[in-house]
Design an enzyme around this catalytic site. Structure first.
Site, PDB file in Angstrom:
ATOM      1  N   GLY A 215     -37.058  24.849  10.787  1.00 11.76           N
ATOM      2  CA  GLY A 215     -35.713  24.284  10.900  1.00 11.76           C
ATOM      3  C   GLY A 215     -34.674  25.382  11.086  1.00 11.76           C
ATOM      4  N   HIS A 216     -34.977  26.562  10.579  1.00 11.47           N
ATOM      5  CA  HIS A 216     -34.143  27.744  10.850  1.00 11.47           C
ATOM      6  C   HIS A 216     -35.078  28.784  11.433  1.00 11.47           C
ATOM      7  CE1 HIS A 216     -31.529  31.129  10.647  1.00 11.47           C
ATOM      8  NE2 HIS A 216     -30.636  30.562   9.851  1.00 11.47           N
ATOM      9  N   HIS A 294     -26.298  25.429  15.432  1.00 10.25           N
ATOM     10  CA  HIS A 294     -26.076  26.503  14.477  1.00 10.25           C
ATOM     11  C   HIS A 294     -26.293  27.855  15.169  1.00 10.25           C
ATOM     12  CE1 HIS A 294     -27.243  29.125  11.071  1.00 10.25           C
ATOM     13  NE2 HIS A 294     -26.355  28.416  10.412  1.00 10.25           N
ATOM     14  N   GLU A 346     -21.530  25.487  11.403  1.00  7.91           N
ATOM     15  CA  GLU A 346     -21.600  26.949  11.640  1.00  7.91           C
ATOM     16  C   GLU A 346     -22.099  27.199  13.060  1.00  7.91           C
ATOM     17  OE1 GLU A 346     -22.611  28.704   7.353  1.00  7.91           O
ATOM     18  OE2 GLU A 346     -24.393  27.847   8.258  1.00  7.91           O
ATOM     19  N   GLU A 362     -19.803  33.885  12.476  1.00 11.09           N
ATOM     20  CA  GLU A 362     -20.515  34.420  11.298  1.00 11.09           C
ATOM     21  C   GLU A 362     -21.086  35.803  11.602  1.00 11.09           C
ATOM     22  OE1 GLU A 362     -23.551  31.823   9.695  1.00 11.09           O
ATOM     23  OE2 GLU A 362     -24.412  33.484   8.532  1.00 11.09           O
ATOM     24  N   CYS A 364     -23.796  37.138  10.642  1.00  9.93           N
ATOM     25  CA  CYS A 364     -25.219  37.047  11.017  1.00  9.93           C
ATOM     26  C   CYS A 364     -25.407  36.619  12.472  1.00  9.93           C
ATOM     27  CB  CYS A 364     -25.947  36.018  10.157  1.00  9.93           C
ATOM     28  SG  CYS A 364     -26.245  36.522   8.477  1.00  9.93           S
ATOM     29  N   CYS A 442     -26.344  35.463   3.112  1.00 10.17           N
ATOM     30  CA  CYS A 442     -27.176  35.883   4.245  1.00 10.17           C
ATOM     31  C   CYS A 442     -26.614  37.127   4.950  1.00 10.17           C
ATOM     32  CB  CYS A 442     -27.313  34.746   5.243  1.00 10.17           C
ATOM     33  SG  CYS A 442     -25.737  33.972   5.658  1.00 10.17           S
ATOM     34  N   CYS A 443     -25.265  37.243   5.000  1.00  8.58           N
ATOM     35  CA  CYS A 443     -24.684  38.282   5.866  1.00  8.58           C
ATOM     36  C   CYS A 443     -24.806  39.709   5.332  1.00  8.58           C
ATOM     37  CB  CYS A 443     -23.228  37.961   6.174  1.00  8.58           C
ATOM     38  SG  CYS A 443     -22.972  36.360   6.962  1.00  8.58           S
TER      39      CYS A 443
HETATM   40  O1  FUB Z   1     -29.545  29.023   6.423  1.00  9.45           O
HETATM   41  C1  FUB Z   1     -29.715  30.398   6.169  1.00  9.45           C
HETATM   42  C2  FUB Z   1     -28.460  31.133   6.510  1.00  9.45           C
HETATM   43  O2  FUB Z   1     -27.408  30.659   5.676  1.00  9.45           O
HETATM   44  C3  FUB Z   1     -27.952  30.908   7.907  1.00  9.45           C
HETATM   45  O3  FUB Z   1     -28.467  31.776   8.852  1.00  9.45           O
HETATM   46  C4  FUB Z   1     -26.494  31.101   7.731  1.00  9.45           C
HETATM   47  O4  FUB Z   1     -25.742  30.601   8.789  1.00  9.45           O
HETATM   48  C5  FUB Z   1     -26.242  30.403   6.436  1.00  9.45           C
HETATM   49  O5  FUB Z   1     -26.106  29.044   6.628  1.00  9.45           O
HETATM   50 ZN    ZN Z   2     -24.813  35.146   7.436  1.00 11.00          ZN
END
Ligand code: FUB
Ligand code: ZN
Length: 677
Positions: A215-216, A294, A346, A362, A364, A442-443
């Site tokens: 999902g990511h 996203h 996002e 963002e 990231c 995350c960043c």
């Molecule tokens: O879902 C993991 C991380 O958290 C994503 O890459 C960011 O955008 C934040 O939502």
């Molecule tokens: Zn991030």
């Protein structure tokens, strides 16, 4: 046969000496990594807890209990994306807290440490990282499964919500860290943990097994990296499976969702394209034309696709990557190298929707864009890719971190009015000052890993050619056609566009390829006699014998430029942004007073720009002074509307600083786009 693809160099062979970037890399080592270690252990006062060490230790206890033959009963079962201790109560020792993807924070930290160890060994840092590795390995279940969220909240539900619950994302970050750790230390403890988790995943998903995909995204590129590190083709194949199953019918996320609905006695729902755009699951990846959903997910997907195109020599996938690249850079890229125009999801917004004040951008996502650009460069050395990579690195990636490395931006708008951010719900995602840490962190560790591995973005190489993609001062040792040479590149783009490359030692016959940046005016290049040169796709190639003392000198002119956006970008209509080399400049309240929207820039007089330096947080940075005008403030109680007359203005001088350095002198207004007169 397709053209040979290039590879990044091992960080053991690149030493960044650039006055600006060497400091950044050192800052990550000396300030950011220790700070983040504390954050992972919830030791930063007044900052959101990370829960990383807490979750790892709790999961290790659960795993130990299971191994000892006991039955582990979670203290709380959860499907929630974020779980927090009950208000006013002490956190339960064996409960999972934080976001479902909390494990990834520590993996990213470890990856950054591994890069730093490749740059310079450090037994104390390595011992600390080993502690983290041991904690992770202890949390791995006997069948290889490794995700503290499900270990602690109900392992029976593992892999049932790939869409939302990030276990393949955590796997991806684990694997990225494991490969880096293996390369840095030669140790295979974490690599084996990643392989065992990969095998556990491969047991369940694949062409003849269950259909499913992350999902990511990130597992796709991580598996490709695991394949490159181990030579085990099954990881490449699993990555390809995840890429090719995405967005095909029946949509795997719809299947999962409907199963969950059925468990609750709710009726099935049809797949909606809009819902799945967020996850880039609305169509097969090979057919994609537009970057959607996203932004970090989209960028990471592109990275996996580019790796697949390279490692499987897949022209169809390459064409899809090229289309997505064009979609980003022609329609959806902020001038600061950021992506993601809307905080809703996002996400990428529609083409040309690039608002300045409500931007998401963002950190990231800009990092993901730089990852994608490097991969495209590996496939084809076109200077356009490096231009964008540089734009992202020098602007949004850097703006994500304070100059002292102790606070961070997640969202990187191009216009900020602190009063508005603090009172207007529409701007609630925009923080007027960098934060110490985030619940969703995350960043910050993503910045740590990309800056620590910068050497892998400056150069890539084929057997014959060393590509200079970025002009960041470095010493590099490279093997070309069997000959080994050490080269020194002297450069400091924050000052000027002079680049000197000297062969320090060794001898090799081969080609050095120098990027001609889009920002450069005419370049004056000097190459040694007998070296043959030509230009292609924005690179100057110089082929010959490179031996001690051989020199290439390039002088790129780097004037201050006035830049406008396409008229299709409504938000930037009649506005101008000033740049110099790769740097985007901005106006800050600290230099120009409040109400920056009253400033009128004079792009026709950009040649009058004067360069100066400013010292911010002890760092000497380039600044620019430009002639401008300022609209006079209305008298107190002046009517809201009056018959039209030209605005009354007075002459002023505007001082602009690099965008990445904004907000290091306290809270205040900031603007990248200035009204143009
Ligand atoms: O879902 C993991 C991380 O958290 C994503 O890459 C960011 O955008 C934040 O939502
Ligand atoms: Zn991030």
């Amino acid at each position: 046969m397709r053209a040979e693809t290039s590879q990044p160099l091992s960080l053991n062979n690149v030493r960044v000496t650039d006055p600006f970037w060497a400091r950044e890399i050192g800052l990550i080592r000396q300030a950011v990594i220790p700070y983040q270690w504390k954050a992972l252990h919830d030791q930063i006062p007044d900052a959101a807890p990370s829960w990383w060490a807490h979750n790892m230790r709790a999961a290790a206890r659960a795993v130990a209990a299971k191994k000892a033959g006991g039955v582990y009963v979670p203290t709380h079962r959860s499907e929630r994306i974020e779980t927090l201790p009950e208000e006013g109560k002490k956190p339960l020792e064996d409960a999972f807290y934080g976001f479902v993807f909390q494990d990834s924070d520590g993996y990213k930290w470890l990856e950054a440490v591994a890069y730093q160890l490749m740059i310079k060994p450090d037994p104390v840092l390595q011992a600390q990282a080993q502690e983290a590795v041991d904690m992770i390995c202890a949390a791995q279940e006997e069948d290889g499964y490794l995700d503290t969220f499900y270990t602690l909240t109900g392992r029976d539900r593992a892999f049932t919500n790939l869409r939302d619950n990030h276990e393949l994302y955590c796997f991806g970050h684990l694997t990225e860290a494991a490969v880096a750790w293996h390369q840095a230390t030669g140790r295979d403890d974490l690599l084996n943990a990643a392989r065992r988790f990969a095998a556990c995943i491969a047991e369940r998903f694949g062409p003849d097994k269950e259909r499913g995909c992350p999902g990511h995204e990130i597992a796709e590129m991580a598996l490709m990296r695991l394949y490159e590190e181990t030579g085990e083709t099954r990881w490449r194949d699993l990555s390809q499976f995840f890429l090719d199953v995405r967005g095909t019918e029946p949509n795997t996320f719809a299947v999962e969702e409907n199963r969950r609905r059925a468990e609750k006695g709710q009726p099935e729902l049809p797949t909606t394209s809009e819902r799945y755009q967020y996850h880039q699951a609305h169509m097969p990846v090979r057919e994609m034309k537009e970057a959607v959903g996203h932004a970090v997910r989209q960028m990471y997907l592109c990275c996996g696709m580019a790796d697949e195109a390279r490692l499987n020599d897949d022209p169809e996938m390459l064409a899809a990557c090229e289309r997505l690249w064009q979609s980003v850079v022609n329609e959806k890229l902020y001038i600061t190298g950021g992506v993601g125009g809307t905080h809703v999801g996002e996400a990428f917004s529609r083409p040309f929707d690039l608002p300045a004040d409500t931007a998401y951008s963002e950190t990231c996502a800009a990092i993901g864009l730089a990852f994608f650009a490097r991969r495209m460069l590996q496939l084809k050395p076109l200077s356009d890719y490096a231009d964008v990579m540089e734009q992202a690195l020098y602007n949004t990636v850097l703006s994500g971190m304070a100059l002292d490395g102790q606070s961070f931006f997640y969202v990187n708008p191009l216009e900020v009015d602190p009063d508005a951010c603090e009172t207007d719900q529409r701007l609630s995602h925009v923080k007027p000052i960098r934060q110490k840490w985030f619940g969703c962190a995350c960043c910050p560790p993503n910045i740590a890993r990309i800056v620590s591995s910068l050497g892998q973005y400056i150069f890539t190489q084929t057997q014959d050619t060393l590509f200079f993609h970025l002009y960041i001062g470095s010493d590099v040792t490279v093997n070309l056609n069997g000959g080994k040479v050490t080269l020194r590149m002297e450069a400091d783009l924050l000052k000027n566009g002079d680049v000197h490359v000297t062969v320090l030692e060794g001898e090799a016959q081969g080609t050095l390829a120098f990027r001609d940046p889009a920002w450069a005016g005419n370049a004056h290049v000097k190459i040694p006699a007998g070296v043959k040169s030509w230009s292609e796709n924005g690179y100057l190639y110089a082929k010959g014998v490179w031996k001690q003392g051989g020199q290439v000198t390039i002088h790129f002119t780097m004037p201050v430029k006035a830049v406008k956006a396409s008229p299709l970008v409504k938000e930037a209509m009649n506005q101008v942004c000033f740049t110099r080399g790769p740097l985007v400049f901005c106006a800050e309240e600290a230099d120009n007073g409040k109400r920056l929207h009253l400033l009128r820039a004079l792009p026709d007089r950009v040649a009058e720009a004067r360069e100066k330096t400013v010292i911010i947080d002890g760092l000497t940075l380039p600044a620019v002074i430009l002639p401008g005008r300022r609209v006079k403030e209305p008298a107190k109680n002046a009517p809201l509307y009056t018959p039209w007359t030209p605005a009354e203005t007075e002459d002023t001088e505007m001082t602009l600083i690099p965008y990445f350095a904004w907000n290091n002198r306290g809270k205040g207004e900031m603007r990248v786009w200035l009204a143009a007169e």
